[in-house]
Each structure stands twice: as structure tokens, then as C-alpha cells.
Design a protein around this motif. Structure first.
Motif, mmCIF file in Angstrom:
data_model
loop_
_atom_site.group_PDB
_atom_site.id
_atom_site.type_symbol
_atom_site.label_atom_id
_atom_site.label_comp_id
_atom_site.label_asym_id
_atom_site.label_seq_id
_atom_site.Cartn_x
_atom_site.Cartn_y
_atom_site.Cartn_z
ATOM 1 N N CYS A 90 -4.009 3.761 -6.667
ATOM 2 C CA CYS A 90 -5.404 3.051 -6.262
ATOM 3 C C CYS A 90 -5.882 3.857 -5.009
ATOM 4 O O CYS A 90 -7.230 3.992 -4.974
ATOM 5 C CB CYS A 90 -5.249 1.736 -6.175
ATOM 6 S SG CYS A 90 -6.860 0.931 -5.622
ATOM 7 N N LEU A 91 -5.000 4.292 -3.884
ATOM 8 C CA LEU A 91 -5.819 4.759 -2.694
ATOM 9 C C LEU A 91 -4.448 5.823 -2.257
ATOM 10 O O LEU A 91 -4.860 6.397 -1.160
ATOM 11 C CB LEU A 91 -5.836 3.706 -1.584
ATOM 12 C CG LEU A 91 -4.758 3.296 -0.777
ATOM 13 C CD1 LEU A 91 -5.320 2.831 0.530
ATOM 14 C CD2 LEU A 91 -3.550 2.727 -1.310
ATOM 15 N N ARG A 110 -10.336 9.378 -2.935
ATOM 16 C CA ARG A 110 -10.005 8.156 -2.840
ATOM 17 C C ARG A 110 -8.371 7.977 -3.524
ATOM 18 O O ARG A 110 -7.545 7.548 -2.988
ATOM 19 C CB ARG A 110 -10.543 7.089 -3.620
ATOM 20 C CG ARG A 110 -10.001 5.870 -3.763
ATOM 21 C CD ARG A 110 -9.953 4.819 -2.723
ATOM 22 N NE ARG A 110 -9.419 3.571 -2.847
ATOM 23 C CZ ARG A 110 -9.280 2.557 -2.009
ATOM 24 N NH1 ARG A 110 -9.779 2.510 -0.881
ATOM 25 N NH2 ARG A 110 -8.866 1.329 -2.382
ATOM 26 N N HIS A 123 0.713 -1.383 -0.172
ATOM 27 C CA HIS A 123 -0.003 0.007 0.132
ATOM 28 C C HIS A 123 0.834 1.450 -0.120
ATOM 29 O O HIS A 123 0.403 2.301 -0.586
ATOM 30 C CB HIS A 123 -0.838 -0.072 1.277
ATOM 31 C CG HIS A 123 -2.138 -0.932 0.991
ATOM 32 N ND1 HIS A 123 -2.048 -2.247 0.971
ATOM 33 C CD2 HIS A 123 -3.582 -0.751 0.899
ATOM 34 C CE1 HIS A 123 -3.297 -2.753 0.690
ATOM 35 N NE2 HIS A 123 -4.056 -1.891 0.850
ATOM 36 N N CYS A 147 0.587 -0.727 -4.796
ATOM 37 C CA CYS A 147 -0.994 -0.284 -5.157
ATOM 38 C C CYS A 147 -1.033 1.220 -5.457
ATOM 39 O O CYS A 147 -2.195 1.429 -6.265
ATOM 40 C CB CYS A 147 -1.636 -0.063 -3.510
ATOM 41 S SG CYS A 147 -1.749 -1.830 -2.817
ATOM 42 N N ILE A 181 1.048 -6.337 -5.081
ATOM 43 C CA ILE A 181 -0.116 -6.133 -4.352
ATOM 44 C C ILE A 181 -0.473 -7.484 -3.614
ATOM 45 O O ILE A 181 -0.594 -8.562 -4.406
ATOM 46 C CB ILE A 181 -0.972 -5.534 -5.369
ATOM 47 C CG1 ILE A 181 -0.798 -4.307 -6.144
ATOM 48 C CG2 ILE A 181 -2.524 -5.477 -4.575
ATOM 49 C CD1 ILE A 181 -1.569 -3.903 -7.156
ATOM 50 N N ASP A 240 -7.910 -6.584 4.297
ATOM 51 C CA ASP A 240 -8.388 -5.963 3.059
ATOM 52 C C ASP A 240 -9.492 -6.365 2.168
ATOM 53 O O ASP A 240 -9.422 -7.606 1.975
ATOM 54 C CB ASP A 240 -7.086 -6.008 1.989
ATOM 55 C CG ASP A 240 -7.088 -4.990 0.961
ATOM 56 O OD1 ASP A 240 -6.163 -4.103 0.938
ATOM 57 O OD2 ASP A 240 -7.909 -5.316 -0.052
ATOM 58 N N HIS A 296 -3.017 -9.034 -3.322
ATOM 59 C CA HIS A 296 -4.041 -10.131 -4.227
ATOM 60 C C HIS A 296 -3.435 -10.314 -5.338
ATOM 61 O O HIS A 296 -4.048 -11.300 -6.167
ATOM 62 C CB HIS A 296 -5.375 -9.150 -4.236
ATOM 63 C CG HIS A 296 -5.910 -8.888 -2.956
ATOM 64 N ND1 HIS A 296 -6.017 -9.577 -1.909
ATOM 65 C CD2 HIS A 296 -6.140 -7.608 -2.506
ATOM 66 C CE1 HIS A 296 -6.592 -9.040 -0.714
ATOM 67 N NE2 HIS A 296 -6.570 -7.403 -1.201
ATOM 68 N N ASN A 322 -10.698 0.216 -8.412
ATOM 69 C CA ASN A 322 -11.890 -0.272 -7.943
ATOM 70 C C ASN A 322 -12.802 0.747 -7.401
ATOM 71 O O ASN A 322 -13.901 0.546 -7.139
ATOM 72 C CB ASN A 322 -11.684 -1.581 -7.351
ATOM 73 C CG ASN A 322 -10.446 -1.546 -6.104
ATOM 74 O OD1 ASN A 322 -10.300 -0.304 -5.659
ATOM 75 N ND2 ASN A 322 -9.849 -2.553 -6.133
ATOM 76 N N HIS A 334 -10.311 -6.339 -0.704
ATOM 77 C CA HIS A 334 -10.506 -6.894 -2.152
ATOM 78 C C HIS A 334 -9.977 -8.399 -1.951
ATOM 79 O O HIS A 334 -9.537 -8.913 -2.958
ATOM 80 C CB HIS A 334 -9.828 -5.947 -2.990
ATOM 81 C CG HIS A 334 -10.622 -4.840 -3.328
ATOM 82 N ND1 HIS A 334 -10.357 -3.644 -2.985
ATOM 83 C CD2 HIS A 334 -11.568 -4.639 -3.949
ATOM 84 C CE1 HIS A 334 -11.053 -2.640 -3.139
ATOM 85 N NE2 HIS A 334 -11.872 -3.336 -3.751
ATOM 86 N N SER A 373 -3.305 -1.523 -9.949
ATOM 87 C CA SER A 373 -4.434 -2.021 -8.751
ATOM 88 C C SER A 373 -4.751 -3.685 -8.919
ATOM 89 O O SER A 373 -4.398 -4.205 -9.955
ATOM 90 C CB SER A 373 -5.575 -1.124 -8.821
ATOM 91 O OG SER A 373 -6.725 -1.894 -9.707
ATOM 92 N N CYS A 374 -5.116 -3.980 -7.794
ATOM 93 C CA CYS A 374 -5.463 -5.339 -7.781
ATOM 94 C C CYS A 374 -6.597 -5.831 -8.702
ATOM 95 O O CYS A 374 -6.687 -6.986 -8.854
ATOM 96 C CB CYS A 374 -5.522 -5.940 -6.353
ATOM 97 S SG CYS A 374 -7.317 -4.886 -5.519
#
Ligand code: SF4
Lengths: 482, 196
Positions: free
Chosen positions: A426-427, A451, A79, A423, A123, A144, A125, A445, A146, A362-363
Motif C-alpha cells: 500500500c505504501l 506511492r 506499516h 500494510c 493494519i 493515520d 484500521h 487507496n 485512513h 491494505s486497510c
């Protein structure tokens, strides 16, 4: 709560009863069933990252507890990591401290950690499946949401909070309330130019953010069966976005072919035994789901979000909706607020939305196939002047493979910024952020307010659409490019 | 966690739907490695607005957060629950909760009372009209009462969770008592399953 208010269906009354896929996985992990339908479930794989684990390890320390099964626990740093200069120390002292805390914790408790710069890092995932750690019929958890991604393998996988991370570390189990089951059947075939991302965005267009609340979903039908493992992961990844706790897909030959030969997959006689067991992991003919929705593949045209939750989504070929046309007062209010935040006018064509940042990663969409899809669009073209782009592979292994295939060159020659795994935007916990008012087309996502950076505006799209948008300068599909 | 039997007090009416956990506690706050101090980040991006409902004086000291539908959806961050509790809330009322948020709440003793949308709307309107309105949430009887407007309704909570709330029990401690069951289960796991 919402998850517990409905009729329990997961504890099968007799062994001969017809069961869904998720019920089978649930039943095979019950350590102890309780009278109220809840059960203590065994956890086969616990994935850990730096953000949601520090307080859990601290809890263990305070109570003098240890990690029961370090061998079923795998950590990585994703992250907070920067996506350039990963060989250098992290500049942000707070992020650095969190990463260092993970390193100290995993060392102290004997857990494998794949740190920044390691080939297996990425990541969380993305790395579980690609290392072969995620397998059919398992229970997989991670702090998490996801974690639902791993359901693509027919694993019961879901996100947990930090208290539960501590619980799993200490006991390798989790008490779970029974959940409703839900079938999402997608028949027919996908239109040309559509991808797995459009499948799940079309599901969101149907269900909104709450259509799956309280349910464990199973995706099935010919569209799902025709997807690759990467595509299936994209679909399962966003289960949480429409409210489902988990999303599963029955394992089949596509799954077995993906897993065979992966570092942590079984080999030899063990492989055969595993495949025999995995073949049983299908919903029994005639088993009843508590809920079902049916979609036609033809409806899964390229989609884009226009609002500030992933349920505010529509086909790219349509226009920004008018809140006044919405029947439900809550939807109307939410849409009005969203258009205001997004700086959009009802009725404008989606393709007229100008974009200044494109994020491919991203995942949801950072695996090799996603990068191939984006590179196919980028090849021989140029990114629009002034456009900021980030192409962020999901892991060290994805990065390596992309380089071997020459995708990095295609991206850089087209003017895309090729980065290191994490990540990322993504965030926005690392330096990759939107500034207030900046607008992105993003393969991630979540398009929540802020975000991707405070005041930033996010449109969720597929990798091919993101790449086409980077070239056009406004929302575009590959067909729009000359 | 501490036992939770009754939550009694005034409420803050947060009249918005789809308040996800990114809104409850923005990602900047997730870099902390401690478990405390999150109250300052609660609803971080909205708190700068003086007119934001949490900033209004008449709601100071309220113990109950009255939320719209789909409260706590999105990210699994338990920091959202910590921020709400550390700010001083002991319960949230909503027509629908994000499931991971609701589950995280049960680990910390935050009561999530899920009520019919119509009842939530009624309470929301009443609290907006009169910020001094008293609400009583009884975890033993699983009821939400607002005597001033004749509301007395029940909310769902799994029996085992209710028991933990009332007794203030530690989840992990309870599970560790089942160590023999866990060991027995482990001895029967298929050998082809992966290890790190
Ligand atoms: S890529 Fe985004 S959604 Fe996925 S784990 Fe990282 S922060 Fe979460």
C-alpha cells in the motif's frame, strides 16, 4: 484554514435542534466548548502505530508528561512489517529501529501493543473493528488519515498528525474546529459485479479529490444500507481521498450483528444498554446538511484509476480520458502530467492496460470478505505467467480465518503469493515495492506518484477486478475471464 | 512553538495542483524516529531534477511556498510540515489545503494562508515573472500583501489558533489547564465503552 472558513454547524444552539449523526457524536464528546465554535473533544479510542508515534512519545518524555489513559490506547505494528518471515528479525535496520522504538515506548508508557506475529496484530484500521474496539457513537483517532474507516460504525473518527498524537496521549482530548456536514446519498441498487470499492471510486469520479474538503460526510441511502460492515469500512476508508475529514454511516442491525460477541464489545446487560444508545445515533428527520450529493447505485459500475490521484478515475468499460477534452485548465495540466507519469495514451481502452503486479490488501480491502471475493475469482484458475502477485491479509485474525476457510489454498493453487499481515505494498515502507515503470492493479487507496515504490504506476481497483487482472494479465473484470 | 506574527520575504512558485503529502515527503523518510533532518527529503522525488523550481538559484532563501490547489492532501504525516519548515519555509499560500496538513501546520507554527484561486494565480504569475517579489503575511491582521502588484487580501484562521500563533502557546499545556473538566467528563462516560 480550509476547514475553518465555513459556517460552523457542529455546536447545536439548543438541545432540541435537529441534528445530524456526526453532530450528535460531536455534542456527546464536548469536554469544553469555546466561544469561536471550537471545542475540546474527548477521545474514546486512540490507535497507535510505529510510524507517526515516535516523535510524540519523545515529546512526552521531554516534557515529563505521562499517558492519561493507556486503557483507551492500543498500538500495533503494521506499516513497516515484512509480509514474509515475520518470525525472523526485520532485515531493514531502519524499519527495525522504528518497530523497536514502538515496543520500548508502549512498554514504558503502559500501552497494549500487538507486535508482529501476534494473532491480534494487523493494519490498525482492520484490528480496531475486528476486536470490537470500534463501536458506534465513539470518537476514534489515529496518526493515520485512513482512520475514517471506523466511521462505518457511526463513530466520529479521523486521522491526526504527530503533535495531536502527543496531545491525545497526554490529555485524551483534542481541540477541534467545527466542520461542515455533508450527505452522500446513494440510492437504488448496485449493478452485478460491483462492490463497495466501486461505490467509493464512483463517489471520487463525481467529487474529485477536493469535493469533500472541510466536511464530515455521512453516507446513506439504500446502496449503503445494503452493504456489509466490511463494505461500509471500504467506503468510509476512502473518505479522505475525496477530501472529507471523516465519513460516517448510521449504525443499524448490520452493525450490531457484526459487533456482537467480539472480544471488546459489551456483553449481557451492558450490551442491551449499548444497543439502546446506539439506536439513537441517526440523523434526525429534517436535519440540514451543509452540502449534499446524490448518486445512483447504477453509476457505481466497476471503476479503475488511470492517473496519479484517486480522483482520476473512470469506469473500466471506458477509455483513458483525453486531457484536451477537460474544461478546467488545472484538470487538463494535472491529467497531462498524470498520463505522462503513468505511460498511458488518451483514448486507449482500460482493458488494454497491461499489468505486471497485483496487490490485494491494505486497510481498504484486506478483510475476510475482500479475500473471499478475490478467491472466488481465483478458484480453479491460474495467474498469468510472469505476473507478480501479493495477497496480504489485513490482520492475524483475517489470516487465520482465511486459512480456516481454505482461501489460502485457493490462492496458492492459482499461483498467487499468500503473505503475512501488514500494510505491505500500500505504501512500500517494507520490502514490497514496485520498481520504476512497474505497473500494478492494487486494491489499496492511493495511486500517488511513487506511492508503491519510486517510479511505480498504480491503478486502484476492487478485489474482484484485481484477481481477474492477475489472471488475464491486463485490466479485466471477472466476466472477462473464460 | 515560537510566536509567529509576520512572515515577510520572497516566494517559491510551485505551480502544480494536488501536491499530496507523499510528494512533499516520500514514505522512505517516515522511518525516522527523530523530529529533525527532514529538509533533505522535501519533495524528494522531484529534487533530483536540476530544473525543479526549488533547485533554482533565484529562489534560494525564500520563506514562502506558493502552491497550487489541494496542497497537502493525502496522508496525515506531520513529517510533511516538518520538512517544509526545516527547509526554511515559514508560510504556504494555496487556494485549498488538505485539512489534516492545515491542522498539522497550526501545531508547528507554519502559516497556511488560503486565498481565492484568482488571487493565487495572480501572485503565482507575478512571482514567476519576478522572483524578487516581496510578500508580507500578517498573522495579527490575517492579511497577505504583495505591494508590488497591489494585492492586499485576508485569509481565514480560527480565533483560538490565531491566538496560539501570536503568543507561541503550547496546545497541550493549554489543554492540561482544563484537567478538571476532563476528569468530570470521564466520570460520566457510559460503562459499556471499551477499554484495551
Ligand atoms: S494499509 Fe495503507 S492506507 Fe492503510 S494504514 Fe496501512 S499504509 Fe495507511
Amino acid at each position: 484554514m480550509s476547514a475553518t472558513s465555513s459556517s460552523p454547524t457542529h455546536s447545536s444552539p439548543t438541545p432540541s435542534a435537529l441534528r445530524t449523526l456526526s453532530q450528535k457524536v460531536w455534542d456527546s464528546h464536548v469536554v469544553k466548548a469555546e466561544d469561536d465554535g471550537s471545542a475540546l473533544l474527548y477521545i474514546d479510542l486512540h490507535l497507535v502505530h510505529e510510524v507517526t508515534s515516535p516523535q510524540a512519545f519523545e515529546g512526552l518524555r521531554l516534557t515529563g508528561r505521562t499517558v492519561r489513559r493507556p486503557d483507551l490506547t492500543v498500538a500495533t505494528e503494521d506499516h513497516n512489517v515484512p509480509t514474509e518471515g515475520q518470525s525472523q528479525p526485520i532485515a531493514d535496520p531502519v524499519s527495525k529501529k522504528q518497530i523497536e522504538t514502538l515496543r520500548v515506548n508502549t512498554e514504558e508508557f503502559g500501552i497494549v501493543n500487538y507486535p508482529m506475529g501476534h494473532i491480534n496484530q494487523g493494519i490498525v484500521h482492520v484490528i480496531g473493528p475486528e476486536l470490537g474496539l470500534t463501536q458506534p457513537g465513539m470518537t476514534v483517532v489515529c496518526g493515520d488519515s485512513h482512520t475514517s474507516t471506523h466511521g462505518a460504525f457511526g463513530a466520529l473518527s479521523f486521522g491526526i498528525g504527530t503533535s495531536e498524537v502527543e496531545h491525545v496521549l497526554a490529555t485524551q482530548t483534542l481541540p477541534q474546529q467545527p466542520q461542515e456536514t455533508m450527505a452522500v446519498t446513494i440510492n437504488g441498487t448496485l449493478p452485478d459485479g460491483s462492490s463497495a470499492k466501486d461505490v467509493v471510486l464512483a463517489v471520487l469520479a463525481r467529487t474529485g479529490t477536493s469535493g469533500g474538503i472541510g466536511a464530515i460526510a455521512e453516507y446513506r441511502g439504500s446502496v449503503i444500507e445494503a452493504l456489509s460492515m466490511e463494505g461500509r469500512m471500504t467506503v468510509c476508508n476512502m473518505s479522505i481521498e475525496w477530501g472529507a475529514k471523516a465519513g460516517l454511516i448510521a449504525p443499524d442491525q448490520v452493525t450490531f450483528d457484526y459487533l456482537k460477541g467480539r472480544p471488546k464489545a459489551p456483553a449481557g446487560a451492558e450490551w442491551d444498554a449499548a444497543v439502546d444508545a446506539w439506536k439513537q445515533l441517526r440523523t434526525d428527520e429534517g436535519a440540514i446538511f451543509d452540502r449534499e450529493i446524490v448518486l445512483d447505485g447504477a453509476d457505481c459500475v466497476p471503476h479503475i484509476t488511470w492517473g496519479t490521484n484517486p480522483g482520476q478515475v473512470a469506469p473500466i468499460a471506458s477509455t483513458v480520458p483525453n486531457p484536451a477534452d477537460m474544461a478546467d485548465a488545472g484538470d487538463r495540466d494535472a491529467a497531462t502530467r498524470a498520463l505522462d507519469y503513468m505511460g498511458l495514451t488518451a483514448g486507449m481502452s482500460m482493458r488494454d492496460i497491461d499489468i505486471d503486479t497485483v496487490f490485494i490488501g491494505s486497510c481498504t480491502n484486506s478483510r475476510i470478505e475482500d479475500l473471499r471475493a478475490a478467491a472466488a475469482v481465483a478458484k480453479g484458475r491460474k495467474v498469468k505467467d510472469g505476473m507478480r502477485t501479493l495477497v496480504v491479509p489485513g490482520s492475524g485474525l483475517v489470516q487465520k480465518q482465511a486459512v480456516e476457510e481454505g482461501l489460502d489454498k485457493i490462492f496458492t493453487e492459482a499461483g498467487f503469493d499468500w503473505r503475512e499481515p501488514g500494510c505491505s505494498m500500500c505504501l512500500a515502507m517494507n520490502p514490497d515495492k514496485l520498481s520504476p515503470g512497474e505497473r500494478s492493479a492494487s486494491t489499496s487507496n492511493r495511486n500517488f506518484e511513487g506511492r508503491q515504490g519510486r517510479g511505480g504506476r498504480t491503478h486502484l481497483v476492487s478485489p474482484a477486478v484485481a484477481a481477474a487482472t492477475a489472471i488475464a494479465g491486463h485490466v479485466a473484470t471477472p466476466e472477462d475471464l473464460t | 512553538m515560537k510566536p509567529v506574527r509576520i512572515v515577510e520575504g520572497r516566494a517559491v512558485p510551485l505551480d502544480r495542483s494536488d501536491v499530496d503529502t507523499d510528494q512533499i515527503i516520500p514514505s522512505d523518510w517516515l522511518k525516522q524516529v527523530e523530529r529533525t533532518g527532514f529538509e533533505k527529503g522535501l519533495f524528494g522525488e522531484w529534487r533530483d531534477e536540476p530544473s525543479f523550481v526549488l533547485n533554482r538559484e533565484e529562489h534560494a532563501g525564500a520563506k514562502i511556498l506558493l502552491a497550487g490547489p489541494n496542497f497537502g492532501t493525502g496522508s496525515s504525516r506531520e513529517h510533511a510540515v516538518w520538512a517544509i519548515m526545516q527547509y526554511g519555509f515559514e508560510a504556504v499560500i494555496s487556494p485549498r489545503f488538505g485539512p489534516i496538513f492545515a491542522n498539522n501546520s497550526t501545531k508547528n507554527g507554519l502559516v497556511c494562508a488560503q486565498l481565492e484561486a484568482a488571487v493565487c494565480d495572480q501572485i503565482m504569475a507575478a512571482v514567476q515573472a519576478d522572483p524578487t517579489l516581496e510578500i508580507v503575511i500578517d498573522v495579527k491582521r490575517l492579511t497577505v500583501e504583495v505591494p508590488a502588484i497591489d494585492v492586499n487580501v485576508s485569509f481565514p484562521l480560527g480565533a483560538s489558533i490565531q491566538h496560539r500563533f501570536l503568543e507561541g502557546l503550547d496546545d497541550i499545556g493549554l489543554t492540561m489547564q482544563k484537567g478538571d473538566d476532563i476528569t468530570a467528563f470521564e466520570s460520566a462516560r457510559p460503562t459499556y465503552m471499551p477499554a484495551s
